[in-house]
Design a protein around this motif. Structure first.
Motif, PDB file in Angstrom:
ATOM      1  N   CYS A 148       0.827  -1.210   0.000  1.00  0.00           N
ATOM      2  CA  CYS A 148       0.000   0.000   0.000  1.00  0.00           C
ATOM      3  C   CYS A 148       0.859   1.256   0.000  1.00  0.00           C
ATOM      4  O   CYS A 148       2.071   1.199   0.215  1.00  0.00           O
ATOM      5  N   ASN A 161      -2.662   7.632  -0.620  1.00  0.00           N
ATOM      6  CA  ASN A 161      -4.079   7.331  -0.751  1.00  0.00           C
ATOM      7  C   ASN A 161      -4.549   6.709   0.564  1.00  0.00           C
ATOM      8  O   ASN A 161      -4.344   5.526   0.813  1.00  0.00           O
ATOM      9  N   ARG A 220      -7.339   5.892   1.628  1.00  0.00           N
ATOM     10  CA  ARG A 220      -8.300   4.782   1.470  1.00  0.00           C
ATOM     11  C   ARG A 220      -7.556   3.464   1.247  1.00  0.00           C
ATOM     12  O   ARG A 220      -7.978   2.414   1.705  1.00  0.00           O
ATOM     13  N   ASP A 221      -6.460   3.559   0.516  1.00  0.00           N
ATOM     14  CA  ASP A 221      -5.678   2.354   0.225  1.00  0.00           C
ATOM     15  C   ASP A 221      -5.144   1.744   1.523  1.00  0.00           C
ATOM     16  O   ASP A 221      -5.350   0.556   1.802  1.00  0.00           O
ATOM     17  N   LYS A 226      -6.952  -1.490   3.432  1.00  0.00           N
ATOM     18  CA  LYS A 226      -6.199  -2.739   3.545  1.00  0.00           C
ATOM     19  C   LYS A 226      -5.900  -3.074   5.012  1.00  0.00           C
ATOM     20  O   LYS A 226      -5.898  -4.244   5.405  1.00  0.00           O
ATOM     21  N   LEU A 241       0.308  -1.405  -6.212  1.00  0.00           N
ATOM     22  CA  LEU A 241      -0.610  -1.641  -5.101  1.00  0.00           C
ATOM     23  C   LEU A 241      -1.387  -2.919  -5.392  1.00  0.00           C
ATOM     24  O   LEU A 241      -2.039  -3.034  -6.424  1.00  0.00           O
ATOM     25  N   GLU A 293      -3.024  -6.836  -3.406  1.00  0.00           N
ATOM     26  CA  GLU A 293      -3.190  -7.649  -2.203  1.00  0.00           C
ATOM     27  C   GLU A 293      -3.222  -9.120  -2.600  1.00  0.00           C
ATOM     28  O   GLU A 293      -3.542  -9.466  -3.746  1.00  0.00           O
ATOM     29  N   THR A 327      -4.788  -3.782  -6.946  1.00  0.00           N
ATOM     30  CA  THR A 327      -5.864  -2.912  -6.448  1.00  0.00           C
ATOM     31  C   THR A 327      -5.870  -1.551  -7.125  1.00  0.00           C
ATOM     32  O   THR A 327      -6.769  -0.751  -6.911  1.00  0.00           O
ATOM     33  N   TYR A 328      -4.810  -1.272  -7.890  1.00  0.00           N
ATOM     34  CA  TYR A 328      -4.773   0.000  -8.622  1.00  0.00           C
ATOM     35  C   TYR A 328      -3.922  -0.172  -9.867  1.00  0.00           C
ATOM     36  O   TYR A 328      -2.767  -0.607  -9.787  1.00  0.00           O
TER      37      TYR A 328
END
Lengths: 393, 308
Positions: free
Chosen positions: B188, B192, B194-195, B199, B244, B246, B255-256
């Protein structure tokens, strides 16, 4: 009701740990201490105790996990030897510096290299300045008794220091002896409930453990550890007194044998004391006034008591199962010498390193030491202050 | 996932009052992680900037129970705490529900602490390990670690007359952690929130070990303006230098994915530790580095949505 068993040193250590039933044990196998870990794991697997067992990936993590577990607010114990203790070395200081009353069995073994799995004291003697209380045990019975007495000493509110109980690798760890065990309930009542003053798990009172501590406070904190050590002898004796009432077995900071009127004496710790006691009797039969001083508590060092006990001797020999390479004797010799140096009449001292890597200390070797001591006592002269014995010449 | 408004009402376990550098991302990372916990948290830190900067005795910036033991043993220490928690709960002596987290820098995680971390992951404790990765031993004065990226200049791999910075590529820590087959691993970036918070929420909710590798820009070590810490993290992600993703129960998910993948040079040129690489004679090094980043990103894309 006493239970008499034929157990090895390792088996009684595991049995003591089972009866104490600490909340967490974090341990790693190493010869000659492995059997303690094995037997204890068996007790856990069989559901005999509620202890949470952490089978960690190294001794470094064993001691690190004990620090975390003890700081969390419960009882943590471990067991190790030799290189394992050396790998813990850094964290031994973290345990004592954080004032965590962890109890550890050390099955004394020689340090590598060359690698050797047999007995000497270079492991625990290397840790003598780490802020741990050190108790030494002559035989399996003493190993058991000392372990039962360990936690009440470490957890004494004036003490709060970690404690190691040492006994000789193979000589004691792997020999079967007659041992008297206490009942489980007697041990439980003896060690009692542990209520930590500060605990990480206390969410209402969040605490910071192990902060950075610089020139403005560090030395005061070290001084506090030094002061805490001063409370240890009383805690050891209080624990011993309660234990005697329970078991009938009496313990002090040291043990003496025919020392009161001795002209010559040997100072030693752990299993060699047993052989020395037998030789003292032999010497006495020959008209030599021989005696023994066995050190039970090496840290803190009972200097005054040892000096008083040796004050009347003409000559003493301090036998170390550990060398301090380049020095003029092992760690016990240096401590004893400093303890007696201000006596009005200082006994002559010879100091010998013996038994490294498990080399036997035979009866004849001890007879020879008493022979040397007799010569020193008669002539008042020390020809050789320091030498190795039990070694090829 | 928790909203920003809700986060403002959560208990903030760290600070104010710490002494980390202005612009240091480590405290941001730590707070983003701690805020993600819906239960009280007990934390451990490895020796490093975060530990030193938050606890100079007699002060502490931690408002939660916190322990520092040594450099290489944060994972062993926090799992010792967690084991005692389970032991006392089992005996009925403790009632609270608590989350456990350990913070280590890249030195304390990629290098000296990897053994204790590996052991703790294998044992399967329920805890979250956070590596705040600032890509060198910043606390001791910017020495290279196995997380230091290719050709960066540090005090132990300085860009010299003959050797232009660190010759090796960094270790792929998240992959090493994922190889332990633990239930949750994520990489992460704090630019960000939120990231990281999202997570970290998943990590705390995991029934077993969870690991977060979080980029933590260091203006001292990276030689950037202190206001740029989060911006440079964003560029690290948009160049795919710091992807990014997981790994949930063995399944990898990116995730991005940047809409436009920026060339690596955009990230390098922001940093003084890479000033030597911008010289014309070192152009091939940028190409080599770009090739490595592209190759890693392609491999990741190929594994996206698959079980490892």
């Amino acid at each position: 009701m006493k239970r008499v068993v034929a157990y090895t040193g390792n088996e009684v250590a595991a049995e003591a740990m089972r009866q104490i039933e600490p909340d967490v044990v974090a341990a790693y196998p190493i010869t000659p201490a492995t059997e303690v870990v094995q037997a204890f794991s068996g007790f856990v697997s069989d559901g005999l105790i509620q202890t949470e067992m952490m089978t960690v990936e190294s001794e470094h993590s064993a001691m690190s996990a004990c620090v975390g577990a003890a700081a969390a607010g419960g009882r943590a114990m471990t067991v190790t030897a030799a290189n394992g203790l050396a790998l813990m070395w850094e964290i031994l200081y973290c345990a004592s510096g954080n004032r965590l009353p962890i109890a550890m069995t050390v099955v004394n073994r020689a340090m590598s290299a060359p690698i050797n799995i047999h007995c000497d004291h270079s492991d625990s003697m290397g840790a003598r300045d780490s802020g741990w209380i050190q108790i030494y045990s002559e035989n399996a019975q003493e190993a058991y008794d000392n372990l039962i007495m360990a936690l009440p000493i470490a957890e004494d509110k004036n003490v709060l220091l970690p404690i190691m109980v040492c006994f000789d690798g193979f000589i004691i760890s792997h020999s079967i002896e007659r041992v008297e065990l206490l009942e489980d309930k007697e041990v439980k009542d003896f060690v009692g409930e542990y209520k930590p003053q500060f605990a990480l798990l206390d969410l209402e009172h969040p605490k910071t453990f192990g902060p950075l501590d610089l020139q403005d406070y560090y030395i005061e904190h070290k001084r506090q550890q030094h002061e805490a050590m001063k409370f240890v002898p009383d805690a050891v004796l209080a624990s011993a007194k309660r234990f005697e009432a329970l078991s009938g077995r009496k313990y002090g900071l040291i043990e003496t044998y025919k020392l009161d009127d001795a002209d010559v004496a040997i100072v030693v710790l752990n299993s060699a004391a047993g052989s020395t006691r037998a030789v003292v009797d032999k010497m006495r039969e020959q008209g030599i006034k021989a005696g023994l001083l066995k050190i039970r508590m090496f840290r803190p060092f009972p200097a005054e008591l040892i000096a008083q006990s040796l004050a009347h001797c003409k000559a003493i020999a301090v036998l170390d199962r550990c060398d301090s390479f380049g020095a003029q004797g092992g760690p016990v010799a240096h401590e004893v010498r400093s303890a007696i140096c201000n006596l009005p009449k200082v006994p002559k001292v010879i100091q010998s390193v013996y038994g490294l890597g498990g080399r036997d200390l035979n009866i004849e070797d001890i007879v020879d030491v008493f022979g040397d001591l007799k010569k020193v006592a008669d002539t008042g002269k020390v020809e050789k202050v320091f030498d190795y014995i039990t070694v090829r010449s | 996932m928790v909203t920003l408004k809700e986060l403002t009402h959560r208990y903030d376990g760290l600070g104010p009052g710490h002494r980390l550098c202005a612009g240091c991302a480590a405290s941001i990372v730590a707070r983003q992680v701690l805020l993600a916990s819906d239960k009280p948290v007990i934390a451990a830190s490895a020796t490093g900037c975060l530990e030193v900067g938050t606890t100079i005795y007699p002060y502490s910036a931690w408002k939660i129970p916190w322990i520092h033991n040594a450099f290489e043993n944060a994972a062993a220490t926090i799992t010792g705490v967690e084991t005692m928690y389970r032991a006392l709960k089992k005996q009925g002596k403790y009632k609270e529900d608590v989350n456990f987290v350990a913070f280590g820098g890249d030195g304390g995680t990629y290098d000296i602490g990897i053994q204790a971390l590996s052991g703790a992951l294998e044992r399967g404790h329920k805890f979250v390990y956070v590596c705040y990765d600032n890509e060198a031993y910043m606390n001791t004065g910017i020495q290279r670690s196995s997380a230091t990226p290719f050709r960066a200049s540090t005090t132990t791999c300085p860009a010299g007359e003959v050797i232009p910075g660190k010759p090796q590529h960094r270790k792929d820590l998240a992959a090493i952690i994922a190889a332990h087959h633990i239930p949750y691993v994520a990489q992460c970036s704090p630019h960000n929130w939120r990231d990281v918070v999202g997570k970290a929420e998943k990590a705390f909710a995991t029934d077993g070990p969870a690991f977060l590798n979080i980029l933590s820009p260091c203006h001292r070590g990276w030689r950037i303006p202190m206001v740029d810490s989060l911006e440079i993290a964003r560029v690290a992600v948009d160049t795919c230098f710091w992807p990014l993703y997981e790994v949930v129960d063995g399944k990898l998910k990116i995730t991005y994915k940047p809409k436009e993948k920026l060339p690596l040079i955009e990230w390098l040129k922001m940093q003084g530790r890479y000033s030597h690489i911008l010289k014309p004679e070192n152009e091939h090094l940028i190409e080599e580095f770009q090739t490595e980043v592209d190759s890693e990103w392609e491999k990741l894309l190929a594994r996206d949505g698959t079980s490892l």
